[in-house]
Design a protein around this motif. Structure first.
Motif, PDB file in Angstrom:
ATOM      1  N   MET A  14       0.855  -1.194   0.000  1.00 27.29           N
ATOM      2  CA  MET A  14       0.000   0.000   0.000  1.00 27.29           C
ATOM      3  C   MET A  14       0.885   1.235   0.000  1.00 27.29           C
ATOM      4  N   TYR A  15       0.443   2.283  -0.691  1.00 19.90           N
ATOM      5  CA  TYR A  15       1.069   3.595  -0.545  1.00 19.90           C
ATOM      6  C   TYR A  15       0.134   4.454   0.287  1.00 19.90           C
ATOM      7  N   ASP A  16       0.692   5.055   1.320  1.00 24.49           N
ATOM      8  CA  ASP A  16      -0.088   5.924   2.183  1.00 24.49           C
ATOM      9  C   ASP A  16      -0.156   7.301   1.532  1.00 24.49           C
ATOM     10  N   ARG A  27      -5.308   5.170   1.209  1.00 25.91           N
ATOM     11  CA  ARG A  27      -4.237   4.265   0.798  1.00 25.91           C
ATOM     12  C   ARG A  27      -4.463   3.749  -0.604  1.00 25.91           C
ATOM     13  N   LEU A  28      -3.357   3.662  -1.340  1.00 24.37           N
ATOM     14  CA  LEU A  28      -3.416   3.093  -2.671  1.00 24.37           C
ATOM     15  C   LEU A  28      -2.863   1.667  -2.602  1.00 24.37           C
ATOM     16  N   HIS A  29      -3.720   0.712  -2.967  1.00 22.31           N
ATOM     17  CA  HIS A  29      -3.345  -0.700  -2.884  1.00 22.31           C
ATOM     18  C   HIS A  29      -2.622  -1.067  -4.188  1.00 22.31           C
ATOM     19  N   ALA A  30      -1.306  -0.867  -4.216  1.00 24.77           N
ATOM     20  CA  ALA A  30      -0.558  -0.978  -5.479  1.00 24.77           C
ATOM     21  C   ALA A  30      -0.278  -2.424  -5.882  1.00 24.77           C
ATOM     22  N   VAL A  31      -0.129  -3.309  -4.887  1.00 20.27           N
ATOM     23  CA  VAL A  31       0.057  -4.739  -5.172  1.00 20.27           C
ATOM     24  C   VAL A  31      -0.928  -5.505  -4.311  1.00 20.27           C
TER      25      VAL A  31
END
Ligand SMILES: Nc1ncnc2c1ncn2[C@@H]1O[C@H](COP(=O)(O)OP(=O)(O)O)[C@@H](O)[C@H]1O
Ligand SMILES: [Mg+2]
Length: 344
Positions: A14-16, A27-31
């Protein structure tokens, strides 16, 4: 079974993006739950369009960003579980090469200093021995040992990537993550660097995770490939099987977008046109993430996440077409696509 060099299990990253203003973190759930393995000395190609999460996987394997959950092991050693101090020790065993050879090398350091740095951090060697190793390493990537006194700006893009590869290889790592290593280079330089990587691997037995958006590069370099879409691995398997008999419509679309050198073949080739743009990973589609762009989407695709099913000829694909609708049961999608495109 021998221990794989790299094992990634259900990795989430996740990117906060900070607060949304109402006290809730955005949050961006990148994987979203990636799993794969790389055998010792082998290459796995990781493909998918820009923004699908390829670099994020590479960076979290290296612990350059912290995974949210999941497990990564390197030759049986838990990478995700160790403290920050021990990550440094692990760097000796795994290295990363980045796309841009212009920004990835510190411009104020000479080539000697750049290559020596990992040796100083991880090995206790007399200066003369370090210098000898730097010279040898430069020659093994096709550069003169005398270049050691020069600075990165004195080199071309291809030469800089050779320096970055030399720096990554100098500690004889078990794994190197190559993140788009030739994307910034012109075509003839690309093939020189790819040949160099193949030769280095043959000599060293180092495993590679090769991130690339160019499918031709991956086919040339990797016996196995994993295809990513919006943070998920949608298909994986032996490269020959995946390219010739794709079992996921996204893979089929990616492959159909690669031009054939033969114009006659190109004219009659099956092209799969995807609808719309890549959705935002901040708000991914329900069920199958690919369904909003899939020409073959069914009702179930919006409701249920497709499980990864085994595919004939090796690997897996996560697509409802295998159990529902045409019930392809792990077979190639190509006959189905041809029939559909012919007006079926
Ligand atoms: N540092 C970051 N902060 C926030 N979002 C990021 C960051 N890095 C990447 N992303 C987002 O994560 C997703 C995956 O990016 P990335 O791993 O770079 O994809 P790829 O390498 O396949 O192009 C994209 O939506 C991207 O915008
Ligand atoms: Mg990337």
């Amino acid at each position: 079974m021998t221990e794989p060099c790299l094992k990634v299990s259900d990795l989430h990253v996740m990117y906060d993006l900070g607060s949304n203003g109402f006290g809730k973190r955005k949050r961006l759930h990148a994987v979203n739950g990636a799993s794969f393995e790389i055998a010792a000395g082998e290459t796995l190609g990781l493909v998918g369009e820009s923004g699908s999460g390829k670099s994020t996987i590479g960076l979290s394997i290296m612990r350059l960003i912290e995974p949210w959950s999941g497990k990564v092991t390197l030759g049986g050693t838990d990478v995700t579980g160790v403290g920050r101090k021990d990550v440094r020790t692990l760097r000796r065993r795994m290295q990363m090469v980045f796309q841009d050879p212009y920004s990835s090398l510190n411009p104020s350091m000479t080539v000697e200093q750049l290559l020596e740095e990992p040796l100083i951090i991880h090995r206790d060697l007399p200066k003369a021995e370090r210098s000898a190793m730097v010279g040898q390493m430069l020659e093994s990537v096709g550069l003169h040992a005398g270049y050691a006194v020069r600075y990165p700006h004195e080199f071309s893009g291809g030469q800089r990537q050779r320096i970055a590869i030399a720096r990554a290889m100098i500690l004889h790592p078990e794994l190197v993550v190559l993140d788009e290593p030739v994307s910034a280079l012109d075509v003839s330089t690309q093939s020189q660097i790819l040949n160099l990587l193949k030769a280095i691997q043959a000599g060293s037995g180092t495993a590679f995770l090769l991130v690339a958006h160019d499918l031709a590069v991956v086919r040339l370099m990797s016996p196995n490939v994993a295809v990513m879409y919006l943070g998920e691995i949608v298909e994986a398997g032996p490269s020959g099987r995946v390219y010739d008999a794709p079992a996921h419509p996204y893979t089929a679309a990616l492959i159909s977008a690669v031009p054939f050198p033969d114009p006659e073949r190109q004219r009659t080739a099956t092209r799969i046109i995807l609808k719309g743009d890549l959705p935002s990973p901040l708000n991914p589609p329900s069920g199958c993430r690919f369904r909003t762009r899939c020409p073959f989407a069914m009702e179930i695709c919006a409701k249920e996440t497709p499980p990864a099913v085994p595919v004939e000829g090796g690997g897996t694909a996560a697509c409802h077409l295998h159990a529902h609708g045409p019930k392809l049961a792990g077979r190639s999608l190509m006959p189905f696509i041809k029939e559909r495109l012919a007006g079926g």
